[in-house]
Design an enzyme around this catalytic site. Structure first.
Site, mmCIF file in Angstrom:
data_model
loop_
_atom_site.group_PDB
_atom_site.id
_atom_site.type_symbol
_atom_site.label_atom_id
_atom_site.label_comp_id
_atom_site.label_asym_id
_atom_site.label_seq_id
_atom_site.Cartn_x
_atom_site.Cartn_y
_atom_site.Cartn_z
ATOM 1 C CG ASN A 204 -1.999 0.994 1.222
ATOM 2 O OD1 ASN A 204 -2.733 1.120 0.243
ATOM 3 N ND2 ASN A 204 -2.151 1.735 2.313
ATOM 4 C CD GLU A 268 -4.462 4.998 3.561
ATOM 5 O OE1 GLU A 268 -4.192 6.175 3.868
ATOM 6 O OE2 GLU A 268 -3.741 4.028 3.850
#
Length: 366
Positions: A204, A268
């Site tokens: 990520n 996100e």
């Protein structure tokens, strides 16, 4: 114990002073006042998720909106090492357990965030620790943490943010100094896979769309780790969008990322209207900022939509409503007027919501 963290370790977003292209097809979308937004989970062609924290579990309005819109939940802070790991390699997973239990009780799948992050753990995993002890405790932490939820998690952010800020190489950190720059990542994925073989394991990172050089470095890292045998199951692009980047830049990153054939998680997403400091006064009007938001979020949703169905892991926003955002909270950026998410504080659609609906369904939103 406070339900919210004393301080969230988030980074500033890099902004590029580039004007929005006038031809962006979403730029004319305007704010919509009135009724609540139709459920996002019924409109997004993948699981739609948001983050949550234990303090919000006691807020009926938050619970109502999460269950209305989401099919996936990401713990925002409860699974970070600053909360789970204490002195002497002691563990405390109670807040994490609460989030996972809430999700399970309400039919939400859970995405774990995050196991290994350069920003945390150095107070316990310090440079003075003998290397053999460091490696043994590293393995024990990952296997204990991930194994605790074996069979209950859709996926994990196993390694978070390994690429240097500007994309020029990888971050030097306590993990890399002890276990090697690639070695700590390969080891983390191996341990996590052994602990929960059915969970998808993600690398990520942020600013992948904002800084093309960083996106390139990240994708090359994924390729290299796969060749080294790391069981990477997917890639996460945080998508904290700089709304002033050129049109097409998001599309280009998704095209390159898709070529790896792995599931992709928009992990996100937010899109702040306000610039970080250091660049002089921001003279953009509110209307211009909204148009920039809508154009960039619309491009992101379109890029996600073009992925093969098997590569659409989930589409997750960092907070659900504007008032849930780390950008608004005092321990975050403390910007009470920020509006960087798809829903306003009452659960009504922000302009970017309309762009997402149009991109995913081909029709205007609510």
């Amino acid at each position: 114990m406070r339900a919210d963290p004393p301080r969230l370790n988030r980074r500033a977003l890099l902004a590029a002073p580039i004007a929005l292209a006038a031809c962006d097809r979403f730029a004319a979308i305007q704010p919509a006042a009135g009724p609540l937004a139709p459920p996002l989970k019924s409109l997004v062609p993948a699981p739609f998720g948001a983050t949550g924290m234990t303090g919000q579990l006691d807020q009926p309005d938050w619970v109502e909106q999460i269950l209305r819109h989401c099919s996936q939940l990401t713990p925002e802070w409860e699974q970070k090492m600053e909360r789970t790991l204490g002195p002497g390699f002691s563990y405390d997973f109670e807040p994490s357990d609460r989030m996972v239990a809430f999700a399970g009780d309400n039919g939400l799948r859970v995405h774990g965030h995050t196991v290994i992050w350069y920003s945390q753990g150095s107070d316990v995993f310090n440079d003075d620790l003998p290397r053999a002890r460091f490696a043994a405790e590293y393995d024990r932490y990952i296997s204990t943490f991930v194994g605790r939820y074996r069979g209950r998690m859709a996926g994990w952010d196993v390694v978070n943010e390994p690429v240097a800020e500007d994309g020029d190489g990888l971050r030097d950190c306590h993990w890399s100094r002890a276990l090697g720059m690639d070695g700590y990542m390969v080891r983390a994925f191996e341990q996590a896979h052994a602990a929960d073989p059915d969970a998808l394991l993600f690398l990520n990172e942020y600013n992948l769309e904002n800084i093309p050089a960083k996106g390139t470095t990240f994708l090359r890292l994924v390729e290299r780790l796969l060749k080294l045998g790391a069981p990477i199951g997917g890639i996460g692009t945080q998508s904290h969008l700089n709304i002033e980047i050129p049109a097409g830049q998001i599309r280009d990153f998704f095209r390159d990322a898709a070529s790896l054939g792995l599931p992709i998680h928009v992990s996100e997403l937010d899109f702040p209207m306000q610039r970080d400091g250091g660049r002089g006064p921001d003279l953009r009007s509110t209307a211009e900022r909204r148009a920039q938001q809508v154009a960039r979020v619309g491009e992101l949703a379109e890029a996600f939509m073009t992925l093969p169905e098997r590569q659409r892991y989930a589409f997750t926003t960092w907070g659900l409503r504007d008032n849930d955002s780390w950008l608004v909270r005092e321990e975050g950026k403390n910007r009470p007027d920020e509006s960087a998410l798809l829903l306003d504080a009452e659960g009504r659609p922000n302009p970017a919501y309309q762009a997402v609906v149009e991109a995913f369904t081909g029709r205007a939103g609510a």
